[in-house]
Motif scaffolding. Structure first.
Motif, PDB file in Angstrom:
ATOM      1  N   ARG A 100      -7.822  -8.702  -1.819  1.00 50.18           N
ATOM      2  CA  ARG A 100      -6.868  -7.781  -1.176  1.00 50.18           C
ATOM      3  C   ARG A 100      -6.789  -6.479  -1.962  1.00 50.18           C
ATOM      4  O   ARG A 100      -6.667  -6.505  -3.200  1.00 50.18           O
ATOM      5  N   PRO A 101      -6.896  -5.329  -1.282  1.00 47.14           N
ATOM      6  CA  PRO A 101      -6.792  -4.054  -2.005  1.00 47.14           C
ATOM      7  C   PRO A 101      -5.468  -3.951  -2.772  1.00 47.14           C
ATOM      8  O   PRO A 101      -4.432  -4.411  -2.288  1.00 47.14           O
ATOM      9  N   ALA A 102      -5.543  -3.356  -3.953  1.00 53.50           N
ATOM     10  CA  ALA A 102      -4.351  -3.225  -4.805  1.00 53.50           C
ATOM     11  C   ALA A 102      -3.453  -2.107  -4.268  1.00 53.50           C
ATOM     12  O   ALA A 102      -3.913  -1.216  -3.553  1.00 53.50           O
ATOM     13  N   TRP A 103      -2.183  -2.154  -4.645  1.00 56.47           N
ATOM     14  CA  TRP A 103      -1.308  -1.016  -4.354  1.00 56.47           C
ATOM     15  C   TRP A 103      -1.672   0.125  -5.288  1.00 56.47           C
ATOM     16  O   TRP A 103      -2.061  -0.103  -6.455  1.00 56.47           O
ATOM     17  N   SER A 141       0.120  -7.257  -6.225  1.00 54.13           N
ATOM     18  CA  SER A 141      -0.472  -8.182  -5.254  1.00 54.13           C
ATOM     19  C   SER A 141      -1.170  -7.447  -4.126  1.00 54.13           C
ATOM     20  O   SER A 141      -2.116  -7.969  -3.538  1.00 54.13           O
ATOM     21  N   GLY A 142      -0.708  -6.233  -3.812  1.00 50.69           N
ATOM     22  CA  GLY A 142      -1.288  -5.508  -2.688  1.00 50.69           C
ATOM     23  C   GLY A 142      -0.788  -6.077  -1.367  1.00 50.69           C
ATOM     24  O   GLY A 142      -0.071  -7.084  -1.348  1.00 50.69           O
ATOM     25  N   GLY A 143      -1.153  -5.415  -0.262  1.00 51.99           N
ATOM     26  CA  GLY A 143      -0.783  -5.906   1.064  1.00 51.99           C
ATOM     27  C   GLY A 143       0.545  -5.335   1.527  1.00 51.99           C
ATOM     28  O   GLY A 143       1.361  -4.875   0.729  1.00 51.99           O
ATOM     29  N   ALA A 144       0.727  -5.396   2.848  1.00 48.22           N
ATOM     30  CA  ALA A 144       1.910  -4.781   3.454  1.00 48.22           C
ATOM     31  C   ALA A 144       3.151  -5.662   3.366  1.00 48.22           C
ATOM     32  O   ALA A 144       4.268  -5.160   3.337  1.00 48.22           O
ATOM     33  N   VAL A 189       9.590   0.624 -12.002  1.00 43.53           N
ATOM     34  CA  VAL A 189       8.772  -0.538 -11.625  1.00 43.53           C
ATOM     35  C   VAL A 189       7.905  -0.922 -12.820  1.00 43.53           C
ATOM     36  O   VAL A 189       7.136  -0.099 -13.318  1.00 43.53           O
ATOM     37  N   ILE A 190       8.051  -2.154 -13.282  1.00 44.92           N
ATOM     38  CA  ILE A 190       7.175  -2.671 -14.342  1.00 44.92           C
ATOM     39  C   ILE A 190       6.087  -3.474 -13.638  1.00 44.92           C
ATOM     40  O   ILE A 190       6.364  -4.507 -13.023  1.00 44.92           O
ATOM     41  N   MET A 191       4.882  -2.949 -13.657  1.00 47.91           N
ATOM     42  CA  MET A 191       3.798  -3.548 -12.876  1.00 47.91           C
ATOM     43  C   MET A 191       2.847  -4.329 -13.792  1.00 47.91           C
ATOM     44  O   MET A 191       2.273  -3.767 -14.723  1.00 47.91           O
ATOM     45  N   ILE A 192       2.724  -5.615 -13.510  1.00 51.11           N
ATOM     46  CA  ILE A 192       1.796  -6.457 -14.284  1.00 51.11           C
ATOM     47  C   ILE A 192       0.384  -6.200 -13.750  1.00 51.11           C
ATOM     48  O   ILE A 192       0.124  -6.410 -12.557  1.00 51.11           O
TER      49      ILE A 192
END
Ligand code: NAP
Length: 247
Positions: free
Chosen positions: A100-103, A199-202, A218-221
């Protein structure tokens, strides 16, 4: 009939299994790790739980005469993807991987990047008091020593027991979520930081828009590296490739 094993656990895995199962040429087995409820998948056989590493997966493929594997697991499910690749190599069965494409990080509202859940916990420590932890039940243990922080925890299914945090509130929820309700949730619980996987996705992207609207960091892993070799980031293309391969 061609037996195809779909390693699932994602929205896209469900969608592509449905597509494949509509084709009378395929017998689809949908496999779940077993931590979430099974989806409704007409025409597909369902199985739950690990295979027992590469060895177990190879045995499963041979015993069930699996002709092709689709790895449509979550982008952070690295172990299952590695096992699928290794098993496919050993037994010489074609493997089709969906990623899945990333955000994308907004250039005007950069994320605080964390290399792992433990790293995210270090970032939270002493800095944020009320954190929305939306990164999945498997990561909660990393935050068990953050006693000065209160957590709002959300996952699809409820945990089996206490989650091991000093102070928290638990909500269940399955996407898709909308921005309005995510804004309301963040406001209701007076959240001052969001921890997320990329995670990506809508289905779960609304929490990022909500955090941005409320100016909440936002703390993004970070994502694990993409799997080596070819992968698809479009379900229709992957299904077409599977069909083409067994025509
Ligand atoms: P993992 O670490 O890659 O997998 C661990 C083991 O679980 C695998 O070795 C396998 O056991 C079993 N497993 C995983 N996916 C399976 C499947 N589709 N069918 C059968 N067995 C499966 O993955 P994870 O523990 O599931 O999750 C790792 C990360 O991904 C976490 O951060 C989690 O939040 C995220 N995630 C995963 C899923 C999912 O459905 N897997 C969904 C959402 C998020 P054996 O070695 O015994 O075969």
């Amino acid at each position: 009939m061609t037996a195809v094993l779909v390693l699932g656990g994602t929205t896209e895995a469900v969608a592509l299994s449905r597509d494949l199962a509509m084709d009378i040429a395929f017998d689809v087995v949908y496999s779940l790790a077993g931590r979430t409820r099974a989806p409704t998948l007409p025409g597909c056989a369902l199985r739950r739980g690990g295979f027992g590493g590469v060895e177990g997966l190879v045995r499963y493929i041979a015993e069930n005469k699996i002709a092709g594997i689709v790895d449509a697991t979550h982008p952070y499910a690295v172990q299952m993807s590695d096992n699928a690749r290794e098993a496919a190599n050993q037994i010489d069965v074609p493997l089709f991987t969906y990623l899945r494409p990333a955000w994308e990080e907004p250039s005007d509202a950069p994320w605080i990047r964390a290399a792992s859940a433990r790293d995210a916990a270090r970032i939270v420590d002493g800095r944020f008091g009320r954190v929305f932890l939306s990164s999945g039940l498997g990561d909660i243990a990393a935050f068990s020593e953050q006693n000065a922080t209160w957590f709002l925890v959300r996952s699809i299914d409820p945990p089996d027991g206490p989650v091991g945090l000093a102070a928290y509130h638990y909500v269940t929820g399955r996407g898709p979520f909308d921005v309005e309700s995510e804004v309301a949730l963040l406001r209701e619980w007076r959240i001052d930081a969001l921890v997320s996987k990329n995670s990506g996705g809508a289905a779960t992207a609304a929490k990022l828009a909500a955090a941005r609207a409320l100016d909440i960091p936002v703390i993004m892993i970070d994502r694990p590296p993409a799997p080596p070799g070819t992968y698809y980031n479009d379900v229709t293309r992957l299904v077409a490739a599977v069909r083409q391969s067994f025509r």
